[in-house]
Write an enzyme that holds these catalytic residues in place. Structure first.
Site, PDB file in Angstrom:
ATOM      1  CG  HIS A  35       1.805 -24.913  -2.681  1.00 56.31           C
ATOM      2  ND1 HIS A  35       1.520 -25.003  -1.330  1.00 56.31           N
ATOM      3  CD2 HIS A  35       1.355 -26.067  -3.233  1.00 56.31           C
ATOM      4  CE1 HIS A  35       0.938 -26.169  -1.080  1.00 56.31           C
ATOM      5  NE2 HIS A  35       0.809 -26.829  -2.228  1.00 56.31           N
ATOM      6  CB  SER A  67       1.869   5.854 -10.852  1.00 54.93           C
ATOM      7  OG  SER A  67       2.839   6.453 -10.029  1.00 54.93           O
ATOM      8  CB  SER A  68       0.689  10.866  -8.586  1.00 52.89           C
ATOM      9  OG  SER A  68       1.407  10.335  -7.471  1.00 52.89           O
ATOM     10  CE  LYS A  95       3.200   0.874 -10.788  1.00 55.39           C
ATOM     11  NZ  LYS A  95       1.969   0.326 -10.250  1.00 55.39           N
TER      12      LYS A  95
END
Length: 464
Positions: A188, A318-319, A324
């Site tokens: 869960h 990431s740009s 990242k």
């Protein structure tokens, strides 16, 4: 290219490029169905050409086709199968639902190559006729379903299964490598009792093992072929020995046991077998999407997520956010799985829409089927090579979560009961203290008893 060749068919005259290998019916389809860019898959064209080659051999053997003509058709088919003339099959899938225009495209191309081999000029069908000779003993209605099954079988055996088996092995290897790493489980999306990382990965291995079995078993469904049923399944205009001889030759060529369908009325009027087999691809996609989501969650972070797995850094993520790294292979294979599940819906609707003696959604059905196999094969290969093989455990993170987990209290339940165990967990959580501290504070058991009973290594069952 100048349009300077005239051909006549049963409707009238058609202009087409002088040196093109197709004929009037293909050209009419180009004119009438100028729709989008989804071309008929070459795997299907390849299967159709195999059928033409086999038909010529069988018709020759049964004395139904003059040896000279049969040999020219066989030679022309062999040239196409060797990889030549790929640009001679321009038709899109959005055409007649029986695939007749693609069948005629193949007939016309083979006829014109054969005509040239016999010293004639393109379009002189008095030498080799697309219908009378290349399509002899056949109908689009039995040829196209047969080509669907052949192309489906070959794509599964040559592309999907080998890549899937490699991915399965990678997970098996990881499950052995990680068998001694104890970590916290999650149900869960909440903390649960511990298991080993190897046990967790073994579930991924087992999922793929079962899916491979499902796919292999389902291939039997599409090993039956409709060839010999001709127009509606009665076998009109085909020799009684034709279907068995043709099935045998197709089996020899492809090193796979294709058998003549025992009820060709069913083979022509439905696509049930293809629908059934594609359902296993949907099932595989569901499994792979679950696996890729697990990997994404377990590798989330690197500092503010779960971060128990370290995945390969393949490209900047990431740009705008420097440094990242994203789980791009997981995202790619997940999108592929979404597409396959969507394809399954289209195939199912196409399958239920056939009326009376012929299903007329076949080009769409086989296009989606082969696309599913193709993108799954390529995606699985990439996912394995660029992600799974390079997965590593973050031992420091795994130990931290294991130590902090409240669900280790479950091991106390047989000794002090569920209610007292729950009180320990709640106190530890509310006061931000360890389970041991909470247990001692409540004075349920001694410290030494706690140390004996709450041992993660005793809570994982058989780690092998």
């Amino acid at each position: 290219m100048l349009i300077n060749r005239i051909e006549k068919d049963t409707i009238g005259e058609v202009e087409l490029p002088k040196k093109c290998l197709w004929g009037s019916q293909t050209q009419r389809s180009i004119y009438n169905f100028n729709i989008s860019t989804e071309k008929m898959p070459y795997e299907l064209i390849h299967a159709l050409v195999q059928i033409k080659l086999v038909a010529a051999k069988v018709n020759k053997d049964l004395k139904l086709l003059e040896e000279k003509k049969a040999d020219a058709i066989i030679k022309a088919s062999e040239e196409i199968l060797s990889g030549k003339y790929k640009d001679s099959f321009p038709l899109v899938i959005w055409q007649t639902g029986s695939g007749t225009q693609t069948n005629m495209n193949v007939n016309e191309v083979i006829a014109n190559i054969a005509i040239k081999l016999l010293g004639g000029k393109y379009g002189d069908y008095s030498i080799i006729h697309p219908n009378d000779h290349v399509n002899k003993s056949q109908s689009s209605n039995d040829v196209f379903p047969t080509a669907m099954h052949i192309s489906a079988v070959l794509s599964l055996k040559k592309n999907l299964l080998p890549n899937l088996i490699k991915l399965k092995k990678s997970f098996y290897d990881k499950s052995i490598l990680f068998k001694d790493i104890i970590k916290i489980g999650r149900t869960h999306l909440q903390d649960a009792t511990p298991l080993t990382l190897g046990q967790e990965v073994s579930s991924w291995y087992c999922m793929l093992k079962k899916n491979i079995k499902y796919i292999k078993n389902s291939i039997l469904c599409i090993s039956e072929i409709a060839l010999g049923g001709t127009a509606v399944g009665t076998g009109l205009n085909a020799h009684e020995k034709y279907s068995l001889k043709a099935s045998k030759l197709l089996s020899e060529i492809n090193k796979h046991n294709f058998i003549s369908s025992t009820n060709k009325f069913e083979s022509l009027s439905t696509c049930d077998a293809i629908v059934k087999v594609h359902s296993t691809l949907k099932n595989l996609s569901i499994s792979i999407m679950k696996i890729s989501n697990d990997i994404r969650w377990l590798s989330s972070g690197p500092r503010c997520g779960i971060g128990e797995l370290i995945i390969p850094e393949n490209e900047p993520g990431s740009s705008i956010m420097p440094g990242k790294v994203n789980p791009t292979q997981c995202e790619s294979i997940s999108m592929i799985c979404c597409q396959v599940i969507g394809n399954d819906s289209a195939i199912g609707i196409g399958g239920l829409s056939g009326n009376f003696q012929l299903n007329v959604f076949r080009p769409m059905i086989i296009y989606n089927f082969l696309q599913s196999v193709r993108i799954l094969s390529d995606g699985i290969k990439s996912f394995n090579k660029k992600c799974v093989i390079g997965i590593k455990p973050n031992i420091k993170r795994i130990k931290k979560f294991l130590k902090e987990s409240l669900m280790l209290v479950t091991s106390l339940t047989p000794h002090i009961g569920y209610d007292k165990s729950a009180k320990i967990a709640k106190l530890a959580h509310n006061e931000n203290i360890t389970l041991k501290e909470a247990c001692l504070k409540l004075n349920y058991i001694s410290e030494s008893q706690f140390d004996i009973l709450v041992r993660p290594e005793n809570m994982i069952g058989n780690k092998n």
